[in-house]
Design a protein around this motif. Structure first.
Motif, PDB file in Angstrom:
ATOM      1  N   VAL A 193       0.839  -1.202   0.000  1.00 60.49           N
ATOM      2  CA  VAL A 193       0.000   0.000   0.000  1.00 60.49           C
ATOM      3  C   VAL A 193       0.876   1.254   0.000  1.00 60.49           C
ATOM      4  CG1 VAL A 193      -1.685   1.343   1.318  1.00 60.49           C
ATOM      5  CG2 VAL A 193      -1.942  -1.141   1.123  1.00 60.49           C
ATOM      6  N   GLU A 194       1.950   1.239   0.780  1.00 60.54           N
ATOM      7  CA  GLU A 194       2.854   2.397   0.835  1.00 60.54           C
ATOM      8  C   GLU A 194       3.547   2.627  -0.505  1.00 60.54           C
ATOM      9  OE1 GLU A 194       5.317   1.343   4.113  1.00 60.54           O
ATOM     10  OE2 GLU A 194       3.902   2.105   5.633  1.00 60.54           O
ATOM     11  N   LYS A 195       3.904   1.541  -1.209  1.00 59.41           N
ATOM     12  CA  LYS A 195       4.516   1.684  -2.535  1.00 59.41           C
ATOM     13  C   LYS A 195       3.529   2.277  -3.525  1.00 59.41           C
ATOM     14  CE  LYS A 195       7.928  -2.034  -2.181  1.00 59.41           C
ATOM     15  NZ  LYS A 195       8.345  -3.377  -2.697  1.00 59.41           N
ATOM     16  N   VAL A 196       2.262   1.821  -3.463  1.00 60.62           N
ATOM     17  CA  VAL A 196       1.227   2.372  -4.342  1.00 60.62           C
ATOM     18  C   VAL A 196       1.018   3.850  -4.032  1.00 60.62           C
ATOM     19  CG1 VAL A 196      -1.227   2.291  -4.909  1.00 60.62           C
ATOM     20  CG2 VAL A 196       0.072   0.172  -4.731  1.00 60.62           C
ATOM     21  N   ARG A 197       1.043   4.211  -2.752  1.00 56.89           N
ATOM     22  CA  ARG A 197       0.892   5.618  -2.367  1.00 56.89           C
ATOM     23  C   ARG A 197       2.035   6.461  -2.927  1.00 56.89           C
ATOM     24  NH1 ARG A 197       1.586   5.410   3.030  1.00 56.89           N
ATOM     25  NH2 ARG A 197      -0.592   4.884   3.415  1.00 56.89           N
ATOM     26  N   ASP A 198       3.243   5.949  -2.880  1.00 59.41           N
ATOM     27  CA  ASP A 198       4.410   6.703  -3.346  1.00 59.41           C
ATOM     28  C   ASP A 198       4.437   6.847  -4.867  1.00 59.41           C
ATOM     29  OD1 ASP A 198       5.286   6.988  -0.749  1.00 59.41           O
ATOM     30  OD2 ASP A 198       6.694   5.314  -0.837  1.00 59.41           O
ATOM     31  N   ARG A 199       3.966   5.828  -5.586  1.00 61.99           N
ATOM     32  CA  ARG A 199       4.194   5.777  -7.020  1.00 61.99           C
ATOM     33  C   ARG A 199       2.957   6.002  -7.881  1.00 61.99           C
ATOM     34  NH1 ARG A 199       7.911   0.234  -6.859  1.00 61.99           N
ATOM     35  NH2 ARG A 199       9.402   0.987  -5.303  1.00 61.99           N
ATOM     36  N   LEU A 200       1.763   5.674  -7.330  1.00 57.51           N
ATOM     37  CA  LEU A 200       0.576   5.664  -8.177  1.00 57.51           C
ATOM     38  C   LEU A 200      -0.610   6.432  -7.617  1.00 57.51           C
ATOM     39  CD1 LEU A 200       0.692   1.851  -9.088  1.00 57.51           C
ATOM     40  CD2 LEU A 200       1.128   3.738 -10.683  1.00 57.51           C
ATOM     41  N   ASN A 201      -0.794   6.415  -6.307  1.00 55.95           N
ATOM     42  CA  ASN A 201      -2.031   6.931  -5.726  1.00 55.95           C
ATOM     43  C   ASN A 201      -1.727   7.601  -4.388  1.00 55.95           C
ATOM     44  OD1 ASN A 201      -4.616   7.430  -4.825  1.00 55.95           O
ATOM     45  ND2 ASN A 201      -5.199   5.282  -4.622  1.00 55.95           N
ATOM     46  N   PRO A 202      -1.345   8.870  -4.402  1.00 55.10           N
ATOM     47  CA  PRO A 202      -0.932   9.553  -3.166  1.00 55.10           C
ATOM     48  C   PRO A 202      -2.018   9.650  -2.100  1.00 55.10           C
ATOM     49  CG  PRO A 202      -0.323  10.831  -5.118  1.00 55.10           C
ATOM     50  CD  PRO A 202      -1.231   9.745  -5.580  1.00 55.10           C
ATOM     51  N   GLN A 203      -3.287   9.483  -2.464  1.00 51.47           N
ATOM     52  CA  GLN A 203      -4.364   9.689  -1.498  1.00 51.47           C
ATOM     53  C   GLN A 203      -4.714   8.431  -0.700  1.00 51.47           C
ATOM     54  OE1 GLN A 203      -8.050  10.649  -3.483  1.00 51.47           O
ATOM     55  NE2 GLN A 203      -7.880   8.950  -4.909  1.00 51.47           N
ATOM     56  N   ILE A 204      -4.210   7.274  -1.097  1.00 50.52           N
ATOM     57  CA  ILE A 204      -4.648   6.037  -0.457  1.00 50.52           C
ATOM     58  C   ILE A 204      -4.122   5.936   0.970  1.00 50.52           C
ATOM     59  CG2 ILE A 204      -2.722   4.579  -1.220  1.00 50.52           C
ATOM     60  CD1 ILE A 204      -4.797   2.353  -1.687  1.00 50.52           C
ATOM     61  N   GLU A 205      -4.954   5.380   1.852  1.00 46.16           N
ATOM     62  CA  GLU A 205      -4.555   5.171   3.239  1.00 46.16           C
ATOM     63  C   GLU A 205      -5.171   3.873   3.756  1.00 46.16           C
ATOM     64  OE1 GLU A 205      -6.049   8.394   5.565  1.00 46.16           O
ATOM     65  OE2 GLU A 205      -7.998   8.364   4.601  1.00 46.16           O
ATOM     66  N   VAL A 206      -4.547   3.321   4.771  1.00 45.51           N
ATOM     67  CA  VAL A 206      -5.099   2.133   5.415  1.00 45.51           C
ATOM     68  C   VAL A 206      -6.184   2.592   6.373  1.00 45.51           C
ATOM     69  CG1 VAL A 206      -4.639   0.158   6.904  1.00 45.51           C
ATOM     70  CG2 VAL A 206      -2.947   0.827   5.181  1.00 45.51           C
ATOM     71  N   ASP A 207      -7.431   2.242   6.061  1.00 45.12           N
ATOM     72  CA  ASP A 207      -8.559   2.676   6.887  1.00 45.12           C
ATOM     73  C   ASP A 207      -8.696   1.851   8.164  1.00 45.12           C
ATOM     74  OD1 ASP A 207      -9.419   4.756   5.221  1.00 45.12           O
ATOM     75  OD2 ASP A 207     -10.598   3.398   3.975  1.00 45.12           O
ATOM     76  N   GLY A 208      -8.229   0.631   8.122  1.00 43.55           N
ATOM     77  CA  GLY A 208      -8.323  -0.167   9.331  1.00 43.55           C
ATOM     78  C   GLY A 208      -8.166  -1.654   9.077  1.00 43.55           C
ATOM     79  N   ILE A 209      -7.956  -2.380  10.171  1.00 39.36           N
ATOM     80  CA  ILE A 209      -7.843  -3.842  10.148  1.00 39.36           C
ATOM     81  C   ILE A 209      -9.050  -4.417  10.877  1.00 39.36           C
ATOM     82  CG2 ILE A 209      -6.492  -5.817  10.973  1.00 39.36           C
ATOM     83  CD1 ILE A 209      -3.995  -4.027  10.726  1.00 39.36           C
ATOM     84  N   ILE A 210      -9.712  -5.384  10.243  1.00 42.48           N
ATOM     85  CA  ILE A 210     -10.909  -6.002  10.802  1.00 42.48           C
ATOM     86  C   ILE A 210     -10.559  -7.425  11.223  1.00 42.48           C
ATOM     87  CG2 ILE A 210     -13.303  -6.668  10.379  1.00 42.48           C
ATOM     88  CD1 ILE A 210     -13.217  -4.589   8.016  1.00 42.48           C
ATOM     89  N   ALA A 211     -10.613  -7.697  12.516  1.00 41.50           N
ATOM     90  CA  ALA A 211     -10.347  -9.045  13.012  1.00 41.50           C
ATOM     91  C   ALA A 211     -11.540  -9.940  12.710  1.00 41.50           C
ATOM     92  CB  ALA A 211     -10.067  -9.014  14.510  1.00 41.50           C
ATOM     93  N   THR A 212     -11.302 -11.052  12.022  1.00 48.60           N
ATOM     94  CA  THR A 212     -12.368 -11.966  11.622  1.00 48.60           C
ATOM     95  C   THR A 212     -12.066 -13.379  12.127  1.00 48.60           C
ATOM     96  OG1 THR A 212     -11.307 -12.550   9.528  1.00 48.60           O
ATOM     97  CG2 THR A 212     -12.751 -10.626   9.507  1.00 48.60           C
ATOM     98  N   MET A 213     -13.088 -14.227  12.045  1.00 50.06           N
ATOM     99  CA  MET A 213     -12.952 -15.653  12.370  1.00 50.06           C
ATOM    100  C   MET A 213     -12.356 -15.845  13.771  1.00 50.06           C
ATOM    101  SD  MET A 213     -11.635 -16.754   8.552  1.00 50.06           S
ATOM    102  CE  MET A 213     -11.874 -18.523   8.717  1.00 50.06           C
TER     103      MET A 213
END
Length: 284
Positions: A193-213
């Motif tokens: 995600v950080e590589k995509v932010r640096d190279r392709l999509n500066p606005q992207i962010e990790v919104d959160g982690i959802i614990a499942t199962m």
């Protein structure tokens, strides 16, 4: 429970009551979110379906994009994905108008762009395309104004299709099964995600982690969840999705958990997750 006693949830934080989100005065443009984890079997598609259905129940206009060649999201909602136009046709330019591909579900406010096994050939075709990482973004721009949120169900890999999804998205939600091997890949995903932010999509962010199962009866699940919270802190949602046979049963029945088992604890968990997603500002 004694008066004033603080009850801790599975994440070790105090349990809080999250009010239902207020109706929206107007709809759109959509916030685009990639549901992503390169580890398979973590509840990603189940969470995409049921979080989308929960947000739809709260009056949000939701578009689910099946971006996995297995087509599990389409099948899990009973959406026809064979002999009809799919996301594959849109990204290859065989279909120009996404409205011709979108299918409505039995749930009000919940639509789907389906996928089938044809999508497995897309990466080969996209390799020679100009700006190949941005093709999905161009497709979704055409319908973003009609929805409040677009959830992209990514395939379990970090290949070109997933990079397309990340490039098109404003944020990423990471469903994480409470198992050790699922935990190992999260750091790699966040690095991607950080590589995509640096190279392709500066606005992207990790919104959160959802614990499942999550299975509170096992020490392993409790230790994994504790480690996730210690490592990622407030990035982890308070809402935890517990393991229950009703969720896979709902998928087999091609229904959301709300239509299949509305009184099951998983139903309330996904409604709570939707409320928390809105409360945190991930979705309006």
């Amino acid at each position: 429970m004694a008066k004033g006693q603080v009850v801790l949830g599975p994440t070790g934080r105090p349990e809080t009551i999250i009010p239902a989100p207020k109706p929206l005065a107007q709809h759109g443009p959509a916030r685009i979110i990639a549901m992503c984890n390169q580890k398979g079997g973590v509840g990603k598609t189940t969470t995409t379906i049921n979080l989308g259905a929960a947000l739809a129940r709260y009056g949000r206009r939701v578009l689910l994009v099946d971006f996995d060649p297995q087509g599990a999201l389409s099948a899990g909602l009973g959406v026809q994905a064979h002999d009809v136009p799919t996301i594959y046709d849109l990204i290859l330019g065989k279909e120009k108008d996404p409205q011709e591909v979108i299918q409505h579900t039995e749930t009000k406010n919940l639509d789907v762009i389906p996928a089938n096994i044809d999508l497995s050939a897309a990466e080969v075709h996209l390799v020679t395309e100009v700006a190949r990482e941005q093709i999905l973004a161009g497709v979704l721009r055409k319908v973003a104004a009609d929805y409040d949120v677009i959830l992209i169900d990514c395939q379990p890999s970090l290949g070109l299709l997933t990079v397309n999804a990340l490039t098109a998205s404003h944020g990423v939600l990471i469903p994480l099964a409470c198992e050790f091997f699922a935990l190992r890949g999260v750091a790699l995903l966040i690095e991607t995600v950080e590589k995509v932010r640096d190279r392709l999509n500066p606005q992207i962010e990790v919104d959160g982690i959802i614990a499942t199962m999550y299975d509170s009866r096992t020490l392993h699940a409790r230790e994994v969840l504790e480690r996730v919270v210690d490592t990622f802190g407030d990035t982890v949602f308070d809402t935890v999705i517990s393991r229950t046979v009703k969720l896979p049963d709902a998928s087999v029945a091609a229904k959301s958990i709300f239509d299949y088992a509305p009184t099951n604890l998983a139903s309330e968990a996904y409604l709570k997750l939707a409320r928390e997603v809105v409360q945190r500002g991930v979705v309006a």
